[in-house]
Design an enzyme around this catalytic site. Structure first.
Site, PDB file in Angstrom:
ATOM      1  N   LYS A  61       0.842  -1.217   0.000  1.00 42.18           N
ATOM      2  CA  LYS A  61       0.000   0.000   0.000  1.00 42.18           C
ATOM      3  C   LYS A  61       0.863   1.248   0.000  1.00 42.18           C
ATOM      4  O   LYS A  61       0.688   2.137  -0.836  1.00 42.18           O
ATOM      5  CB  LYS A  61      -0.910  -0.017   1.230  1.00 42.18           C
ATOM      6  CG  LYS A  61      -1.456   1.326   1.670  1.00 42.18           C
ATOM      7  CD  LYS A  61      -2.288   1.137   2.905  1.00 42.18           C
ATOM      8  CE  LYS A  61      -2.449   2.220   3.896  1.00 42.18           C
ATOM      9  NZ  LYS A  61      -1.417   3.161   4.217  1.00 42.18           N
ATOM     10  N   ASN A  62       1.803   1.326   0.933  1.00 44.15           N
ATOM     11  CA  ASN A  62       2.559   2.574   1.074  1.00 44.15           C
ATOM     12  C   ASN A  62       3.510   2.820  -0.093  1.00 44.15           C
ATOM     13  O   ASN A  62       3.774   3.973  -0.436  1.00 44.15           O
ATOM     14  CB  ASN A  62       3.304   2.591   2.415  1.00 44.15           C
ATOM     15  CG  ASN A  62       2.348   2.782   3.587  1.00 44.15           C
ATOM     16  OD1 ASN A  62       1.181   3.106   3.393  1.00 44.15           O
ATOM     17  ND2 ASN A  62       2.831   2.557   4.798  1.00 44.15           N
ATOM     18  N   CYS A 157      -5.263   7.848   9.011  1.00 44.58           N
ATOM     19  CA  CYS A 157      -5.728   7.331  10.302  1.00 44.58           C
ATOM     20  C   CYS A 157      -5.523   8.365  11.384  1.00 44.58           C
ATOM     21  O   CYS A 157      -4.534   9.086  11.389  1.00 44.58           O
ATOM     22  CB  CYS A 157      -4.985   6.059  10.652  1.00 44.58           C
ATOM     23  SG  CYS A 157      -5.540   4.642   9.706  1.00 44.58           S
ATOM     24  N   ARG A 162       0.124  14.286  13.551  1.00 42.78           N
ATOM     25  CA  ARG A 162       0.608  14.143  12.179  1.00 42.78           C
ATOM     26  C   ARG A 162       0.834  15.492  11.484  1.00 42.78           C
ATOM     27  O   ARG A 162       0.201  15.802  10.467  1.00 42.78           O
ATOM     28  CB  ARG A 162      -0.320  13.236  11.365  1.00 42.78           C
ATOM     29  CG  ARG A 162      -0.562  11.903  12.045  1.00 42.78           C
ATOM     30  CD  ARG A 162      -1.262  10.901  11.180  1.00 42.78           C
ATOM     31  NE  ARG A 162      -0.363  10.180  10.296  1.00 42.78           N
ATOM     32  CZ  ARG A 162      -0.712   9.134   9.565  1.00 42.78           C
ATOM     33  NH1 ARG A 162      -1.946   8.684   9.608  1.00 42.78           N
ATOM     34  NH2 ARG A 162       0.149   8.536   8.782  1.00 42.78           N
ATOM     35  N   ASP A 350       2.991   0.168  12.319  1.00 41.92           N
ATOM     36  CA  ASP A 350       1.811  -0.357  11.624  1.00 41.92           C
ATOM     37  C   ASP A 350       1.499  -1.809  11.998  1.00 41.92           C
ATOM     38  O   ASP A 350       0.490  -2.365  11.528  1.00 41.92           O
ATOM     39  CB  ASP A 350       1.987  -0.239  10.099  1.00 41.92           C
ATOM     40  CG  ASP A 350       1.798   1.191   9.617  1.00 41.92           C
ATOM     41  OD1 ASP A 350       1.416   2.053  10.431  1.00 41.92           O
ATOM     42  OD2 ASP A 350       2.044   1.446   8.415  1.00 41.92           O
ATOM     43  N   ARG A 447      -9.365   0.390   3.757  1.00 44.43           N
ATOM     44  CA  ARG A 447      -8.412   1.394   3.279  1.00 44.43           C
ATOM     45  C   ARG A 447      -7.086   0.754   2.895  1.00 44.43           C
ATOM     46  O   ARG A 447      -6.379   1.270   2.023  1.00 44.43           O
ATOM     47  CB  ARG A 447      -8.145   2.438   4.359  1.00 44.43           C
ATOM     48  CG  ARG A 447      -9.335   3.324   4.649  1.00 44.43           C
ATOM     49  CD  ARG A 447      -8.944   4.427   5.578  1.00 44.43           C
ATOM     50  NE  ARG A 447      -7.675   4.964   5.128  1.00 44.43           N
ATOM     51  CZ  ARG A 447      -6.842   5.667   5.860  1.00 44.43           C
ATOM     52  NH1 ARG A 447      -7.155   5.956   7.102  1.00 44.43           N
ATOM     53  NH2 ARG A 447      -5.712   6.101   5.381  1.00 44.43           N
TER      54      ARG A 447
HETATM   55  C1  UD1 Z   1       3.891   6.591   6.820  1.00 43.61           C
HETATM   56  C2  UD1 Z   1       2.974   5.470   6.467  1.00 43.61           C
HETATM   57  C3  UD1 Z   1       2.272   4.923   7.700  1.00 43.61           C
HETATM   58  C4  UD1 Z   1       3.282   4.586   8.785  1.00 43.61           C
HETATM   59  C5  UD1 Z   1       4.250   5.736   9.033  1.00 43.61           C
HETATM   60  C6  UD1 Z   1       5.389   5.368   9.987  1.00 43.61           C
HETATM   61  C7  UD1 Z   1       2.312   6.043   4.211  1.00 43.61           C
HETATM   62  C8  UD1 Z   1       1.208   6.462   3.299  1.00 43.61           C
HETATM   63  N1  UD1 Z   1       1.981   5.940   5.500  1.00 43.61           N
HETATM   64  O1  UD1 Z   1       3.075   7.631   7.345  1.00 43.61           O
HETATM   65  O2  UD1 Z   1       1.541   3.755   7.323  1.00 43.61           O
HETATM   66  O3  UD1 Z   1       2.603   4.303   9.994  1.00 43.61           O
HETATM   67  O4  UD1 Z   1       4.850   6.158   7.797  1.00 43.61           O
HETATM   68  O5  UD1 Z   1       6.066   4.257   9.513  1.00 43.61           O
HETATM   69  O6  UD1 Z   1       3.399   5.784   3.782  1.00 43.61           O
HETATM   70  N2  UD1 Z   1       6.111  13.985  11.716  1.00 43.61           N
HETATM   71  C9  UD1 Z   1       6.359  15.285  12.095  1.00 43.61           C
HETATM   72  N3  UD1 Z   1       6.435  16.243  11.123  1.00 43.61           N
HETATM   73  C10 UD1 Z   1       6.265  15.947   9.792  1.00 43.61           C
HETATM   74  C11 UD1 Z   1       6.029  14.625   9.433  1.00 43.61           C
HETATM   75  C12 UD1 Z   1       5.951  13.662  10.405  1.00 43.61           C
HETATM   76  O7  UD1 Z   1       6.496  15.587  13.281  1.00 43.61           O
HETATM   77  O8  UD1 Z   1       6.342  16.864   8.965  1.00 43.61           O
HETATM   78  C13 UD1 Z   1       6.008  12.951  12.766  1.00 43.61           C
HETATM   79  C14 UD1 Z   1       4.605  12.327  12.824  1.00 43.61           C
HETATM   80  O9  UD1 Z   1       3.726  13.126  13.561  1.00 43.61           O
HETATM   81  C15 UD1 Z   1       4.882  11.002  13.486  1.00 43.61           C
HETATM   82  C16 UD1 Z   1       6.269  10.663  12.954  1.00 43.61           C
HETATM   83  O10 UD1 Z   1       6.825  11.854  12.427  1.00 43.61           O
HETATM   84  O11 UD1 Z   1       4.912  11.129  14.871  1.00 43.61           O
HETATM   85  C17 UD1 Z   1       6.267   9.593  11.895  1.00 43.61           C
HETATM   86  O12 UD1 Z   1       5.426   9.996  10.840  1.00 43.61           O
HETATM   87  P1  UD1 Z   1       5.796   9.724   9.304  1.00 43.61           P
HETATM   88  O13 UD1 Z   1       7.001   8.859   9.218  1.00 43.61           O
HETATM   89  O14 UD1 Z   1       5.797  11.024   8.599  1.00 43.61           O
HETATM   90  O15 UD1 Z   1       4.544   8.889   8.849  1.00 43.61           O
HETATM   91  P2  UD1 Z   1       3.695   9.102   7.527  1.00 43.61           P
HETATM   92  O16 UD1 Z   1       4.574   9.399   6.383  1.00 43.61           O
HETATM   93  O17 UD1 Z   1       2.545   9.998   7.810  1.00 43.61           O
END
Ligand code: UD1
Length: 469
Positions: A61-62, A157, A162, A350, A447
């Protein structure tokens, strides 16, 4: 809806073997009738049985979501993406691409052709972006290619705040100016190479910045980049399209930007989170199940943790794993452990809910610490309705587990999925529980899992999807 697709696809660049679910001899999976509104579905599980057989693993998916966003970089030709799972998040991403003027042809069997050689908008449909976290990833390609973009804050989710600060600060380092959600290239044309250190190795920010830097003018250096296999998969896709990226799979990427990328054919990696979910399904039902295609090195920590609870994991051939917990009932039960979620190669957030469900059925106590998302414990309350003994303190959960061989940890109840992986965990718990479990909120599961209950049914689970009257 299939749209006309008239551009020729360049010669094949196949980076992974064709997943078995796309091959002609893939095991048959019965497809259950579905109404279009999955909000009104429930899964009904009669627990206590064993599973056996083989699970065909879908494309990631990702990876698929990131690669579809990456297709927006390809002004010089169409791309053909294989292994895209039939899940609602992928459908939302397709709607986002179409709202930008890209032509997307669904060819069946997980194959999509995306022609984004001509884009008509820099503002993706906000209602679709709000459905999925990956909707925000399109910001990188759009600003780099069109010089501006207006992307709504993403959905996904509800497992924490986030934020998107890393995306925006990273784009600023590549020459963008950010005015609320309108991001523009400062020079009015496109991005320029720059250096950016991610304070945290965010998956989405790493991917967005990698796409942007691939099309920026000059060299960019990104440090503390996420090492998740899906990030490396996106990099391999971009390279197949002509991007110059050094350090793929490491914490530092050096990217020599190209104003235009061409098309390619690409197959996404198998979904390691779906794989882990079905490995837990085998463990929680004390069964033996095989899975393919998998990339074992993506599963190292998952295999380690399942081995530590007492499962036997063996490789049965190229890309085939077998998980056995069948002897646990005879030779003593599975045991609890300590688990902490971390960025890759640490234990994936996840899979935290699914493992927590498993640990409620193991002998002895466990501790589960969630370090990635600050609010990813919604499933605890629902697992408690099934009889699980879990206490949450901040980001840690203390799972009491079974105290004797005889006490059955879980018994069926009505529960509600609040997010994708938490929903999967409830289904797994229902399979281990005595009696009937009903899971509502199934749209969350839809999803990210392709034919979830159909695959479980094929393994012998007693599960059905019903429309809620
Ligand atoms: C992706 C995955 C999700 C997975 C996650 C962590 C996709 C579509 N989704 O989500 O399934 O659970 O990686 O492996 O690929 N953060 C910040 N600032 C930012 C961005 C992130 O503080 O600008 C923080 C988030 O709040 C969170 C942490 O970083 O606490 C990890 O998030 P991130 O790695 O960005 O996850 P996603 O890319 O949203």
């Amino acid at each position: 809806m299939a749209l006309p697709f008239s551009h020729s696809i360049p010669s094949p660049v196949s980076l992974h073997p064709m997943p078995s679910h796309l091959a002609a001899d893939a095991p048959a999976v019965p497809v259950l009738p579905r109404s279009t509104d999955h909000h009104h579905h429930k899964l009904v599980i009669s627990g206590g049985g064993h599973l056996s057989g083989h699970v065909p693993i879908s494309g990631s998916k990702n990876s698929a979501l990131a690669v579809l966003a990456g297709a927006l970089c390809c002004s010089g030709g169409a791309v053909e993406v294989r292994g895209v799972p039939d899940i609602s998040d992928a459908r939302a991403m397709v709607a986002i691409l179409r709202s930008l003027g890209a032509q997307v042809q669904e060819r069946g069997g997980g194959e999509l052709a995306v022609d984004s050689t001509a884009l008509s908008s820099a503002e993706p449909a906000a209602d679709e972006v709000r459905k999925i976290r990956a909707g925000f990833f399109v910001l990188g390609p759009l600003v780099a290619r069109l010089g501006e973009a207006a992307v709504a804050l993403p959905g996904g989710c509800s497992i924490g705040a986030r934020p998107v600060d890393l995306y925006l600060r990273g784009l600023s380092a590549l020459g963008a100016v950010v005015e609320l959600m309108h991001v523009k290239a400062a020079n009015g044309r496109g991005l320029t190479g720059g250096r950016f250190h991610l304070d945290y190795p965010s998956v989405g920010a790493s991917e967005t910045l990698m796409m942007a830097a691939s099309m920026a003018e000059g060299v960019s250096v990104l440090t503390n980049v996420a090492q998740e296999p899906e990030v490396a998969d996106l990099a391999r896709f971009l390279v197949a399209c002509g991007a110059q990226i050094k350090g793929v799979g490491t914490r530092t990427l050096v990217i020599d930007g190209r104003r235009s990328l061409h098309g390619a054919q690409f197959t996404v990696i198998p979904d390691r989170i779906e794989t882990g979910t079905f490995m837990v399904a085998a463990a929680i039902t004390r069964s033996c199940v095989s899975l393919s295609p998998v990339i074992p090195c993506h599963l190292t920590i998952i295999i380690d943790k399942l081995s530590a609870v007492g499962c036997r994991i063996s490789q049965k051939g190229d890309g085939i794993l077998e998980v056995s917990a069948a002897t646990a009932t005879a030779g003593g039960d599975l045991r609890g452990l300590y688990l902490k979620t971390l960025p890759y190669p640490g234990f994936p957030t996840d899979l935290q809910p699914q493992f927590m469900a498993l640990l409620t059925t193991c002998g002895g106590p466990s501790i589960v610490e969630e370090s990635v998302f600050e609010n990813r414990m919604h499933h605890v309350k629902e697992l408690q309705k099934l009889g699980a003994r879990i206490e949450v303190h901040g980001r840690s959960a203390f799972v009491k587990g079974r105290t004797t061989q005889r006490n059955v940890a879980l018994s069926g109840s009505k529960v509600e999925a609040a997010d994708l992986r938490g929903g999967a965990a409830l289904v797994l718990a229902g399979m281990a529980a005595r009696g009937v479990t009903e899971v509502v909120g199934v749209h969350h599961i839809d999803r990210g899992y392709e034919n979830f209950e159909a695959k479980l049914l094929n393994l012998g689970a007693d599960i059905s999807r019903e429309v809620i009257c």
